[in-house]
Design a protein around this motif. Structure first.
Motif, PDB file in Angstrom:
ATOM      1  N   ALA A 162      -7.329 -43.359 -10.580  1.00 34.39           N
ATOM      2  CA  ALA A 162      -7.511 -43.573 -12.349  1.00 34.39           C
ATOM      3  C   ALA A 162      -8.415 -44.539 -13.014  1.00 34.39           C
ATOM      4  O   ALA A 162      -9.508 -44.232 -13.457  1.00 34.39           O
ATOM      5  CB  ALA A 162      -6.643 -43.102 -12.971  1.00 34.39           C
ATOM      6  N   MET A 163      -7.902 -45.740 -11.723  1.00 29.54           N
ATOM      7  CA  MET A 163      -8.632 -47.073 -11.790  1.00 29.54           C
ATOM      8  C   MET A 163      -9.874 -47.284 -11.902  1.00 29.54           C
ATOM      9  O   MET A 163     -10.102 -48.622 -12.025  1.00 29.54           O
ATOM     10  CB  MET A 163      -7.660 -48.334 -12.315  1.00 29.54           C
ATOM     11  CG  MET A 163      -6.385 -48.014 -13.022  1.00 29.54           C
ATOM     12  SD  MET A 163      -5.143 -49.430 -13.029  1.00 29.54           S
ATOM     13  CE  MET A 163      -4.913 -49.055 -10.464  1.00 29.54           C
TER      14      MET A 163
ATOM     15  N   HIS B 179       1.667 -48.266 -17.865  1.00 28.84           N
ATOM     16  CA  HIS B 179       0.252 -47.961 -17.130  1.00 28.84           C
ATOM     17  C   HIS B 179       0.229 -46.856 -16.582  1.00 28.84           C
ATOM     18  O   HIS B 179      -0.501 -46.458 -17.484  1.00 28.84           O
ATOM     19  CB  HIS B 179       0.274 -48.949 -16.660  1.00 28.84           C
ATOM     20  CG  HIS B 179      -1.323 -49.198 -16.247  1.00 28.84           C
ATOM     21  ND1 HIS B 179      -2.273 -49.750 -17.494  1.00 28.84           N
ATOM     22  CD2 HIS B 179      -2.358 -49.009 -15.017  1.00 28.84           C
ATOM     23  CE1 HIS B 179      -3.639 -49.482 -16.920  1.00 28.84           C
ATOM     24  NE2 HIS B 179      -3.636 -49.258 -15.650  1.00 28.84           N
ATOM     25  N   ALA B 180       0.726 -46.635 -15.771  1.00 35.93           N
ATOM     26  CA  ALA B 180       0.603 -45.672 -14.757  1.00 35.93           C
ATOM     27  C   ALA B 180       1.273 -43.712 -15.668  1.00 35.93           C
ATOM     28  O   ALA B 180       0.467 -43.061 -16.175  1.00 35.93           O
ATOM     29  CB  ALA B 180       1.725 -44.846 -14.187  1.00 35.93           C
ATOM     30  N   ASP B 181       2.109 -43.712 -16.676  1.00 37.39           N
ATOM     31  CA  ASP B 181       1.933 -42.842 -18.290  1.00 37.39           C
ATOM     32  C   ASP B 181       0.776 -42.962 -19.016  1.00 37.39           C
ATOM     33  O   ASP B 181       0.850 -41.827 -18.935  1.00 37.39           O
ATOM     34  CB  ASP B 181       3.742 -43.218 -18.282  1.00 37.39           C
ATOM     35  CG  ASP B 181       4.121 -42.906 -17.818  1.00 37.39           C
ATOM     36  OD1 ASP B 181       4.288 -41.822 -17.180  1.00 37.39           O
ATOM     37  OD2 ASP B 181       5.679 -43.683 -18.305  1.00 37.39           O
ATOM     38  N   ARG B 182       0.368 -43.920 -19.427  1.00 41.98           N
ATOM     39  CA  ARG B 182      -0.682 -44.247 -20.542  1.00 41.98           C
ATOM     40  C   ARG B 182      -1.705 -43.068 -19.325  1.00 41.98           C
ATOM     41  O   ARG B 182      -2.712 -42.321 -20.171  1.00 41.98           O
ATOM     42  CB  ARG B 182      -1.239 -44.670 -20.433  1.00 41.98           C
ATOM     43  CG  ARG B 182       0.054 -45.781 -21.783  1.00 41.98           C
ATOM     44  CD  ARG B 182      -0.686 -46.921 -22.745  1.00 41.98           C
ATOM     45  NE  ARG B 182      -0.434 -48.385 -21.263  1.00 41.98           N
ATOM     46  CZ  ARG B 182       0.330 -48.900 -21.317  1.00 41.98           C
ATOM     47  NH1 ARG B 182       1.839 -48.978 -21.455  1.00 41.98           N
ATOM     48  NH2 ARG B 182       0.359 -49.945 -20.344  1.00 41.98           N
ATOM     49  N   VAL B 183      -2.447 -43.747 -18.041  1.00 38.45           N
ATOM     50  CA  VAL B 183      -3.659 -43.672 -16.902  1.00 38.45           C
ATOM     51  C   VAL B 183      -3.201 -42.107 -16.822  1.00 38.45           C
ATOM     52  O   VAL B 183      -4.675 -41.328 -16.972  1.00 38.45           O
ATOM     53  CB  VAL B 183      -3.366 -44.725 -16.548  1.00 38.45           C
ATOM     54  CG1 VAL B 183      -5.064 -44.593 -14.878  1.00 38.45           C
ATOM     55  CG2 VAL B 183      -4.235 -46.073 -17.153  1.00 38.45           C
ATOM     56  N   LEU B 184      -2.476 -41.377 -17.117  1.00 40.01           N
ATOM     57  CA  LEU B 184      -2.571 -40.633 -16.066  1.00 40.01           C
ATOM     58  C   LEU B 184      -1.588 -39.155 -17.058  1.00 40.01           C
ATOM     59  O   LEU B 184      -0.882 -38.517 -16.465  1.00 40.01           O
ATOM     60  CB  LEU B 184      -1.438 -40.906 -14.769  1.00 40.01           C
ATOM     61  CG  LEU B 184      -2.417 -42.172 -13.507  1.00 40.01           C
ATOM     62  CD1 LEU B 184      -0.758 -42.514 -12.103  1.00 40.01           C
ATOM     63  CD2 LEU B 184      -3.627 -41.678 -12.720  1.00 40.01           C
TER      64      LEU B 184
END
Length: 155
Positions: A63-64, A125-130
């Protein structure tokens, strides 16, 4: 639906609870109870690290578009934690509570710093990006844990 952060935070708590039981056995020098409790903690902890390293981190890296960012730091820290835990396990096998607690002090500092980064930064951050993938990622982590426990895997 649980968020990635909630799921992994709960996993941290379960590992912490199991570690506390093992540490209490060692403080009492109850080696008969300490060895299996610590082994169970190690299994739970390795399973947790597997969830991150085999499922979450690759998803974040994709994702990043970067495998050298925060997940690389977390993987390196996992290595340091594993080293301390190996020393602690060896101390239990020698029934050496002084050596165990010397390494436990180091582990406590490393773990506190590591968990603060994960729980305060990486997981949110993972919850936002994914966001659109969170449910599937949590299901994959749960499936990995189930498959490993059914296979009798120590991890």
């Amino acid at each position: 639906m649980h968020t990635i952060a909630h799921y992994l935070d709960q996993d941290h708590r379960r590992c912490d609870d199991q570690y506390t039981l093992a540490e209490a056995d060692i403080a009492r020098r109850d080696w008969t109870a300490a060895a299996p409790r610590f082994t169970l903690f190690l299994q739970m902890f390795e399973r947790h690290l597997d969830k991150e390293e085999r499922i979450l981190f690759p998803c974040l890296d994709r994702a990043m578009g970067n495998a050298y960012g925060p997940t690389a730091v977390m993987r390196a820290e996992h290595g340091h934690l594993r080293t301390e835990l190996a020393h602690m396990r060896a101390a239990i096998m020698r029934r050496d509570s002084d050596a165990f607690f010397d390494h436990a002090d180091t582990l406590r500092v490393l773990m506190r710093q590591h968990n603060l980064k994960e729980e305060g930064i990486l997981y949110p951050h993972a919850d936002r990006v994914l966001e659109g993938q969170a449910e599937a990622i949590v299901a994959s982590m749960e499936g990995l844990a189930l498959a490993e426990s059914e296979a009798g895997s120590p991890a």
